[in-house]
Design an enzyme around this catalytic site. Structure first.
Site, PDB file in Angstrom:
ATOM      1  N   HIS A 161       0.836  -1.207   0.000  1.00 37.59           N
ATOM      2  CA  HIS A 161       0.000   0.000   0.000  1.00 37.59           C
ATOM      3  C   HIS A 161       0.873   1.261   0.000  1.00 37.59           C
ATOM      4  O   HIS A 161       0.688   2.152  -0.826  1.00 37.59           O
ATOM      5  CB  HIS A 161      -0.914  -0.026   1.236  1.00 37.59           C
ATOM      6  CG  HIS A 161      -1.792   1.175   1.391  1.00 37.59           C
ATOM      7  ND1 HIS A 161      -3.120   1.172   1.027  1.00 37.59           N
ATOM      8  CD2 HIS A 161      -1.537   2.421   1.861  1.00 37.59           C
ATOM      9  CE1 HIS A 161      -3.635   2.359   1.274  1.00 37.59           C
ATOM     10  NE2 HIS A 161      -2.693   3.135   1.781  1.00 37.59           N
ATOM     11  N   GLU A 162       1.827   1.307   0.923  1.00 40.95           N
ATOM     12  CA  GLU A 162       2.662   2.517   1.017  1.00 40.95           C
ATOM     13  C   GLU A 162       3.489   2.676  -0.258  1.00 40.95           C
ATOM     14  O   GLU A 162       3.665   3.780  -0.759  1.00 40.95           O
ATOM     15  CB  GLU A 162       3.562   2.475   2.253  1.00 40.95           C
ATOM     16  CG  GLU A 162       2.838   2.262   3.586  1.00 40.95           C
ATOM     17  CD  GLU A 162       1.645   3.164   3.808  1.00 40.95           C
ATOM     18  OE1 GLU A 162       1.624   4.291   3.291  1.00 40.95           O
ATOM     19  OE2 GLU A 162       0.688   2.725   4.500  1.00 40.95           O
TER      20      GLU A 162
ATOM     21  N   GLU B   1      -6.357   7.475  -1.130  1.00 38.23           N
ATOM     22  CA  GLU B   1      -6.539   6.329  -0.233  1.00 38.23           C
ATOM     23  C   GLU B   1      -7.461   5.257  -0.822  1.00 38.23           C
ATOM     24  O   GLU B   1      -7.166   4.073  -0.767  1.00 38.23           O
ATOM     25  CB  GLU B   1      -7.023   6.793   1.145  1.00 38.23           C
ATOM     26  CG  GLU B   1      -6.009   7.663   1.896  1.00 38.23           C
ATOM     27  CD  GLU B   1      -4.622   7.040   2.040  1.00 38.23           C
ATOM     28  OE1 GLU B   1      -4.486   5.826   1.819  1.00 38.23           O
ATOM     29  OE2 GLU B   1      -3.672   7.785   2.367  1.00 38.23           O
TER      30      GLU B   1
HETATM   31  N1  B3K Z   1      -1.424   8.175   4.457  1.00 42.18           N
HETATM   32  C1  B3K Z   1      -1.185   7.560   5.733  1.00 42.18           C
HETATM   33  C2  B3K Z   1      -2.190   7.924   6.772  1.00 42.18           C
HETATM   34  C3  B3K Z   1      -1.939   9.218   7.418  1.00 42.18           C
HETATM   35  C4  B3K Z   1      -2.890   9.461   8.557  1.00 42.18           C
HETATM   36  C5  B3K Z   1      -2.696  10.796   9.153  1.00 42.18           C
HETATM   37  N2  B3K Z   1      -3.553  11.026  10.285  1.00 42.18           N
HETATM   38  C6  B3K Z   1      -1.082   6.078   5.628  1.00 42.18           C
HETATM   39  C7  B3K Z   1      -1.738   5.469   4.462  1.00 42.18           C
HETATM   40  O1  B3K Z   1      -2.930   5.520   4.272  1.00 42.18           O
HETATM   41  O2  B3K Z   1      -1.053   4.938   3.650  1.00 42.18           O
HETATM   42 ZN    ZN Z   2      -2.799   5.079   2.212  1.00 44.31          ZN
END
Ligand code: B3K
Ligand code: ZN
Length: 878
Positions: free
Chosen positions: A302-303, A325
């Protein structure tokens, strides 16, 4: 009450930024009592925006040490500072601004911005943490290339990391050193990251499809160096998959992953420097369960996938969060499906949507996938934005087909590379690439709530036709009373009396009709007539959960049992079993059945004894609907009665199927050495389910098997499986012995301690309120560590429902008390913990009034964080 109520921010008020940034260079001087940050920004007036005389930068909890404009110190009358901003008055069209701030990472318990975790410095900037580092235009549509110099003590912090490529390093006086990083890709500040610590590096490499070698580096504390292999392997699989499926190649020469213990969420996709919660990245068979292995693979992917869906193409504003997301969750779900079993992955995801997302949609925090207002954006990292957002992307995939979808994603990435865009831009790219109109489909982004499909059928023997009438509606949600019809892809099949798929002929003369079809629902009501149907079929509705909707159809138990054993759609087989079990449990609750329906027992017996069935699917089918799901399905939920009825069914199943469970255990035990192959994982899952059921009825033979399994286990799935089964049983002495042993052996390993906490606080037998309170006082508990808080308080309130919903309200008061205590230190976690209380309207009056009181007790506190205020305020609003 707080003095000033937080204000809502609206999507309709979006304005382009008045200033843009050409480049930023940051210098961090890290010390033991704080850090000095010098930020040099090259700013210019945005010709496309409304003209503003003054520059207003965001900043919170910063100590301003100096401001220079084009190298000249500014007098105090040329700027204003308050608790949230720095205003520089009457700035020129183009200028260099140098701001020096002093911050205190050591005192940062919110874990937003720059903070310290186990002796290392690290950052979390999404969504609005960068403003806690320096004054900046902290909004995602301001993108700039960053250069970052980090200076720190060489001994304590030998590793100094930031985004991009390392360009310089050297020694400084006083035992200090520095490293400079440059990230050539313009990015919003929420993707900025810094890490400084005494970390070990594990390296690997990846050759991209165009033949570039990328250096992969994982940084962990030395005690975790044996837990990096799985994440690095997962990363390489994800990199390859994104090339093959989306044609997306990695762009920098280095990709870094860092594990930190104190982290508010799972992980963060900072450009080239992903930071992970240790529990979502460190793995080793001895300490990691199969589920955790799978979770880590999917989070690493995912990342990584965010590098394109989020970083190269980012969000214009935070209302567009699902742009990155929802799309990225869809991408990681397809990746996991490809790496393992698509049906298993789909079942896990749908379970989560139907339990958590449907509940959110039915509660006071319901919001569209693209919200139109918020008080605190941290509260909108929700199952709606993430998981329902992914379902919306999946529906586009279903409507366009895989090739059409790929054309759309290619266009999206090429059209918007380097830009900050909206969900509408994403849909537009899909439309343009496919020549299709998704006008009505856009309502999925705009309207909250879970649509309901009410389905009736009619079979005409003489005409050989079968007619389905499908009506859609959507309940009101806060701020949205009327809903317009959605565009819903509805996949279905029809089974003949031998369980075979019938051709679905929508006209009498249709040749070569397919046996599974996706119907498109756009009107409040549709009628579909299927021709050439020789006998009344059994409908298989909403195959693979083709849309995030509830289906109401008057299934008989015979039909459900038939689908359970015949449906060619694995997902619907599982779903039929769930519906059957729900029906049996509810009939016990409302008194329409006075005993557990024997047919359910027989259906489960078949599952347990048929070794030809896909064992992974069997292990999922054996899992009864959770209490949380049964609550979600109720109008005035009574958790005590739900628990009792479910308990009766489980007890009956385990008692009647004792021999089959033992045989299933034996069939799935022994043999090959540990492996993570799907078949081995399925065998472990099945044997541990069998064990759990048998211990549920305090079977002594099963107790001995479990004790033996605990001792002999070669992996954590089996060890934790045995521990969990014993903890959930009535064998108190064994429970205490195993828990003591587990803690003694692994108290130095935070991930193990988290498992140790959650196995207790999630267990109805072991996790009494008194026991859970005791865990909060345990030497291994740490209020500064979100994982510990989640594993005790979060697990108690979300999984140990019979205890949490104690009729005397003690569980609610306990939760409110912990939230109040935590809010001043970590508002994000406090607000998230309040989730279970927010849905008080869903419950029977015995519970609802006390849940409400608990929320009121929170509201009565002098001053709440914006995060917690928003959640509690919305929950109490009429
Ligand atoms: N984008 C981050 C989540 C950040 C949350 C901030 N409160 C992880 C992710 O969805 O990949
Ligand atoms: Zn994410």
């Amino acid at each position: 009450m707080r003095d000033t109520q937080p204000r809502a921010i609206y999507l309709k008020d979006y304005r382009k930024p008045a200033f843009l940034v050409d480049s930023v260079s940051l210098c961090f001087e890290l010390f033991e009592d704080g850090a000095r940050v010098t930020a040099i920004q090259h700013l210019y007036r945005n010709p496309e925006a409304e003209q503003e005389r003054d520059l207003v930068l965001d900043g919170e909890e910063l100590q301003l040490e100096g401001v220079l404009l084009d190298g000249q110190p500014l007098n105090a009358d040329h700027y204003d500072v308050d608790s949230t901003s720095l205003r520089v008055k009457a700035v020129p069209d183009r200028f260099e601004l140098t701001v020096t701030t002093w911050i205190r990472p050591q005192e940062n318990t919110r874990l937003e911005g720059l903070y310290k975790s186990s002796g290392m410095f690290c950052t979390q900037c999404e969504a609005e943490g960068f403003r806690r580092i320096t004054y900046y235009l902290d909004r995602p549509d301001v993108m700039a290339p960053f250069s970052t110099r980090i200076e720190a003590d060489r001994k304590r912090y030998p590793v100094l990391l930031s985004n991009g490529n390392e360009v310089e390093r050297g020694d400084l006086d006083g035992g200090r050193h520095f490293v400079t990083w440059e990230d050539p890709f313009p990015k919003p500040c929420y993707l900025f990251a810094l890490v400084a610590g005494d970390l070990v590096e594990q390296t690997d490499s990846f050759r991209t499809q165009s033949g570039r070698d990328v250096s992969l580096r994982m940084y962990v504390e030395p005690r975790n160096s044996h837990k990096t292999e799985h994440a690095l392997d997962s990363l390489k699989r994800a990199m390859r998959w994104d090339e093959e499926v989306y044609g997306r190649e990695y762009d920098l020469d280095i990709f870094m992953i860092v594990a930190v213990d104190d982290f508010n969420m799972g992980a963060m996709e900072n450009k080239g420097l992903n930071i992970f919660n240790s529990s979502c990245v460190l793995a080793n068979p001895e300490t990691t369960t199969d589920l955790a292995f799978q979770r880590i693979e999917s989070i690493v992917a995912h990342e990584y996938f965010h590098n394109w869906s989020g970083n190269r193409v980012t969000c214009r504003d935070w209302f567009q969060l699902s742009l990155k997301e929802g799309f990225t969750v869809f991408r990681d779900a397809c990746f996991s499906a490809d790496m393992g079993s698509p049906t298993v992955k789909r079942i896990e995801d749908v379970n989560m949507i139907r339990t958590a997302q449907f509940a959110e949609d039915a509660g006071p925090m319901a919001h569209p996938v693209r919200p139109d207002s918020y008080m605190e954006i941290s509260n909108f990292y929700t199952v709606t934005v993430y998981e329902k957002g992914a379902e919306v992307v999946r529906m586009i995939h279903t409507l366009m087909g895989p090739e059409g979808f790929r054309k759309g994603s290619d266009l999206y990435f090429s059209r918007h590379d380097g830009q900050a865009v909206t969900t509408d831009d994403f849909v537009k790219a899909m439309e343009d690439a496919n020549g299709r109109d998704l006008g009505q489909f856009r309502r999925w982004y705009e309207q909250a709530g879970t649509p309901v499909l009410t389905i009736e059928d009619h079979y005409d023997r003489d005409a050989g036709t079968y007619t389905l009438t499908i009506r859609q509606s959507c309940p009101p949600t806060p701020g949205q009373t009327e809903k317009a019809p959605f565009h819903i892809p509805f996949a279905l099949g029809l089974l003949d009396d031998l369980g075979r798929d019938l051709p679905l002929k929508l006209s009498a003369d249709e040749a070569d009709a397919p046996t599974s079809r996706v119907l498109e629902l756009t009107e409040p009501e549709h009628r579909f007539v299927f021709h050439g149907v020789p006998r009344r079929p059994v409908p298989s509705l909403l195959r693979h959960f083709s849309a995030p909707v509830r289906v109401q159809y008057p299934w008989t138990r015979e039909q459900l049992m038939f689908l359970m054993s015949h449906d060619s759609d694995g997902f619907n087989r599982w779903d039929a079993g769930q519906r059957l079990a729900v029906d049996v449990i509810r009939a016990l609750m409302d008194g329409s059945d006075d005993a557990v329906d024997e047919r359910l027992v027989e259906a489960y017996r078949r599952l347990l004894t048929d070794a030809d069935l896909d064992q992974a699917l069997v292990s999922l089918m054996l899992a009864l609907p959770t209490e949380a799901y049964l609550i979600e399905l109720s109008d005035a939920a009574a958790p005590d009665r739900i628990h009792e009825a479910r308990d009766r069914v489980l007890t009956q199943l385990a008692t009647s199927l004792r021999d089959e469970l033992l045989a299933c255990y034996r069939r799935n035990t022994g043999g090959a050495a540990f492996s993570l192959e799907p078949e081995a994982v399925a065998r472990r899952a099945l044997r541990n389910t069998a064990l759990n059921w048998l211990l549920y009825i305090d079977d002594e033979m099963a107790r001995d098997i479990a004790l033996n399994q605990y001792e002999a286990a070669s992996n954590m799935t089996d060890r934790a499986g045995a521990l969990r089964a014993i903890v959930n049983s009535g064998f108190v002495a064994e429970r205490e012995r195993l828990l003591r042993h587990f803690h003694e052996r692994w108290h130095n390993d935070p991930q193990m301690v988290e498992q140790w906490f959650s196995v207790q606080s999630g267990s109805v037998r072991c996790g009494s309120l008194e026991h859970v309170r005791g865990l909060l006082g345990h030497a291994s508990f740490d209020w500064k560590n979100p994982n510990k808080i989640r594993s005790v308080i979060g697990v108690f309130a979300n999984q140990n429902l019979a205890r949490f919903h104690a009729e005397d309200g003690s569980g609610y008061r306990f939760l409110a008390e912990q939230i109040i205590g935590l809010d001043p230190h970590n508002p994000q976690i406090a607000a998230r913990l309040a989730g279970p209380l927010t849905r008080w309207r869903k419950y029977d009056a015995r519970f609802a009034s006390q849940m409400r009181q608990a929320l009121e007790s929170i509201m009565q506190q002098g001053s709440l964080s914006r995060d917690l205020y928003e959640v509690v305020h919305k929950s109490l609003k009429d």
